[in-house]
Design an enzyme around this catalytic site. Structure first.
Site, PDB file in Angstrom:
ATOM      1  N   TYR A  68       0.839  -1.343   0.168  1.00  0.00           N
ATOM      2  CA  TYR A  68       0.094  -0.094   0.003  1.00  0.00           C
ATOM      3  C   TYR A  68       0.909   1.361   0.135  1.00  0.00           C
ATOM      4  O   TYR A  68       1.799   1.399   0.927  1.00  0.00           O
ATOM      5  CB  TYR A  68      -0.834   0.009   1.328  1.00  0.00           C
ATOM      6  CG  TYR A  68      -2.215  -1.056   1.444  1.00  0.00           C
ATOM      7  CD1 TYR A  68      -2.412  -1.657   0.094  1.00  0.00           C
ATOM      8  CD2 TYR A  68      -2.973  -1.074   2.307  1.00  0.00           C
ATOM      9  CE1 TYR A  68      -3.312  -2.563  -0.038  1.00  0.00           C
ATOM     10  CE2 TYR A  68      -3.611  -2.238   2.418  1.00  0.00           C
ATOM     11  CZ  TYR A  68      -4.192  -2.864   1.385  1.00  0.00           C
ATOM     12  OH  TYR A  68      -4.877  -3.763   1.488  1.00  0.00           O
ATOM     13  N   SER A 216     -13.153  -4.602   1.617  1.00  0.00           N
ATOM     14  CA  SER A 216     -14.162  -3.906   0.919  1.00  0.00           C
ATOM     15  C   SER A 216     -15.541  -4.450   1.292  1.00  0.00           C
ATOM     16  O   SER A 216     -16.531  -4.409   0.282  1.00  0.00           O
ATOM     17  CB  SER A 216     -13.858  -4.238  -0.581  1.00  0.00           C
ATOM     18  OG  SER A 216     -12.665  -4.142  -0.973  1.00  0.00           O
ATOM     19  N   PRO A 217     -16.180  -4.303   2.468  1.00  0.00           N
ATOM     20  CA  PRO A 217     -17.315  -4.547   2.912  1.00  0.00           C
ATOM     21  C   PRO A 217     -18.651  -3.471   2.566  1.00  0.00           C
ATOM     22  O   PRO A 217     -19.605  -3.842   2.484  1.00  0.00           O
ATOM     23  CB  PRO A 217     -17.428  -4.473   4.450  1.00  0.00           C
ATOM     24  CG  PRO A 217     -16.270  -3.774   4.701  1.00  0.00           C
ATOM     25  CD  PRO A 217     -14.930  -3.834   3.600  1.00  0.00           C
ATOM     26  N   LEU A 218     -17.741  -2.559   1.898  1.00  0.00           N
ATOM     27  CA  LEU A 218     -18.760  -1.356   1.717  1.00  0.00           C
ATOM     28  C   LEU A 218     -18.623  -1.212  -0.072  1.00  0.00           C
ATOM     29  O   LEU A 218     -18.931  -0.119  -0.493  1.00  0.00           O
ATOM     30  CB  LEU A 218     -18.641  -0.091   2.207  1.00  0.00           C
ATOM     31  CG  LEU A 218     -18.770  -0.020   3.791  1.00  0.00           C
ATOM     32  CD1 LEU A 218     -18.452   1.241   4.385  1.00  0.00           C
ATOM     33  CD2 LEU A 218     -20.289  -0.405   3.938  1.00  0.00           C
ATOM     34  N   GLY A 219     -18.369  -2.197  -0.628  1.00  0.00           N
ATOM     35  CA  GLY A 219     -18.052  -2.148  -1.830  1.00  0.00           C
ATOM     36  C   GLY A 219     -17.301  -1.076  -2.209  1.00  0.00           C
ATOM     37  O   GLY A 219     -17.571  -0.278  -3.450  1.00  0.00           O
ATOM     38  N   GLY A 221     -16.757   1.712  -1.147  1.00  0.00           N
ATOM     39  CA  GLY A 221     -17.374   3.137  -1.034  1.00  0.00           C
ATOM     40  C   GLY A 221     -18.890   3.089  -1.691  1.00  0.00           C
ATOM     41  O   GLY A 221     -19.352   4.019  -1.341  1.00  0.00           O
ATOM     42  N   PHE A 222     -19.005   2.290  -2.677  1.00  0.00           N
ATOM     43  CA  PHE A 222     -20.220   2.382  -3.364  1.00  0.00           C
ATOM     44  C   PHE A 222     -21.447   2.075  -2.732  1.00  0.00           C
ATOM     45  O   PHE A 222     -22.468   2.881  -2.886  1.00  0.00           O
ATOM     46  CB  PHE A 222     -19.925   1.249  -4.499  1.00  0.00           C
ATOM     47  CG  PHE A 222     -21.127   1.545  -5.588  1.00  0.00           C
ATOM     48  CD1 PHE A 222     -21.069   2.648  -6.572  1.00  0.00           C
ATOM     49  CD2 PHE A 222     -22.244   0.850  -5.908  1.00  0.00           C
ATOM     50  CE1 PHE A 222     -22.001   2.838  -7.518  1.00  0.00           C
ATOM     51  CE2 PHE A 222     -23.354   0.926  -6.937  1.00  0.00           C
ATOM     52  CZ  PHE A 222     -23.269   2.039  -7.842  1.00  0.00           C
TER      53      PHE A 222
END
Length: 344
Positions: A68, A216-219, A221-222
């Site tokens: 990262y 990525s549990p919120l896609g 950010g989507f």
């Protein structure tokens, strides 16, 4: 998130255990990638404040990787936990390197020699004596996973890491790795709009007593509902290359987010809190690690631990994001790169 929510939480977050005999961590962790860019510019000062506020609110799991921002994310996290090491469970990973110094991380390398050097470099950047959970960042198809995990087991015997995990590995590979050394955590994408782990990976993890860390549990950010169109993604935001967020797919997928927003409105919560509550309810052996560059968003994510969804609301969300409805693949392509899982 308002003052009443904060008072209700009392600055404490539900705890969950990583694996069998692993450390106890907050049920919602903090994914640190976007604190050093990735989704566009991130102010280092604000990122440090987010880490501090997360610690204050009871978040204990902090997830990073050596690739990262070319290691800068680990340095940032190290500064953020300085003086508070005992409060943090650090998760980082190695096994992906650049072809040339300073270049993009595009080469998978699971050789023992590289993993040792990568781990030692992470220790220096983080400024710690031992890493709580070290993940094999991607499985190198040219190196048997048994060999890679064996190298990590040696690092554990030396006290440089405390526990071993995998990232984006198949069910079969998890079983092979676990036969060499207990794997307490498997990190993979899991959310309302990405359910691929449910078929084989999650059952295999449960067989092994391995906790699923859901990235990525919120896609990306989507699922927060804050992205209205592809133009909201600025220059330098790698999500501009994400198939699900490109024109056409974006508008199609946005309709599902709007439908989920109706459920969130009924419950008086944000779409982000709703999406995380759905994921938390899938099992006590799942720990989501949403990223956030704002303290207020991070606090709203934490509040998901107090949201219990009814069977009716859960069923509605399952129908909205039913298999096959989401348009676009979950990442740009299955190449032998840092963003691809060649292992299945």
């Amino acid at each position: 998130m308002d003052a009443d929510d904060i008072d209700e939480l009392g600055w404490h977050v539900e705890r969950r255990e990583l694996g069998v005999g692993g450390p106890e961590v907050s049920a919602v962790g903090l994914g640190c990638m976007n604190l050093s860019g990735g989704y566009g510019y991130a102010d280092p000062g604000e990122s440090l404040r987010v880490i501090g506020r997360a610690l204050d609110r009871g978040v204990t799991l902090f997830d990073t990787a050596d690739f990262y921002a070319d290691g800068e994310n680990e340095r940032l996290l190290g500064r953020g936990i300085a003086g508070r090491r005992a409060e943090a469970v650090l998760v980082t990973r190695g096994g992906v390197r650049a072809r040339t110094p300073g270049g993009p991380p595009t080469v998978l390398d699971g050789t023992p020699a590289y993993l040792r050097s990568a781990c030692e470099a992470s220790l220096r950047r983080l400024g710690v004596d031992s890493i709580d959970v070290y993940l094999l960042g991607r499985v190198d198809p040219e190196v048997p996973v048994e060999e890679s995990v064996g190298a990590l087991a040696e690092l554990r015997q030396e006290g440089k890491i405390k526990h071993i995990g995998l990232s984006e590995a198949s069910a079969a590979t998890l079983r092979r790795a676990h036969a060499v050394h207990p794997i307490i955590a498997l990190e993979s994408e899991y959310s309302l709009w990405e359910r691929h782990v449910e078929a084989e990976i999650l059952p295999a993890a449960r067989e092994s007593g391995t906790t699923l860390i859901a990235h990525s549990p919120l896609g990306k950010g989507f699922l927060t509902g804050l992205l209205e169109n592809p133009d909201d993604l600025g220059e330098g935001d790698h999500r501009r290359n994400h198939p699900r967020l490109q024109s056409g797919n974006f508008q199609h997928n946005r309709r599902m987010v709007d439908e989920a927003q109706e459920v969130a409105t009924e419950l008086g919560v944000s779409p982000a809190r709703l999406a995380l509550a759905w994921l938390l309810a899938r099992g006590k052996d799942i720990v989501p690690i949403p990223g956030s560059r704002r303290g207020s968003h991070m606090e709203d994510n934490i509040a998901a631990v107090r949201l219990a969804l009814s069977e009716e609301h859960t069923a509605r969300l399952d129908r909205i994001f039913r298999p096959g409805r989401v348009a676009g693949s979950r990442h740009p392509g299955h190449r032998r790169t840092a963003g691809a899982d060649r292992d299945g």
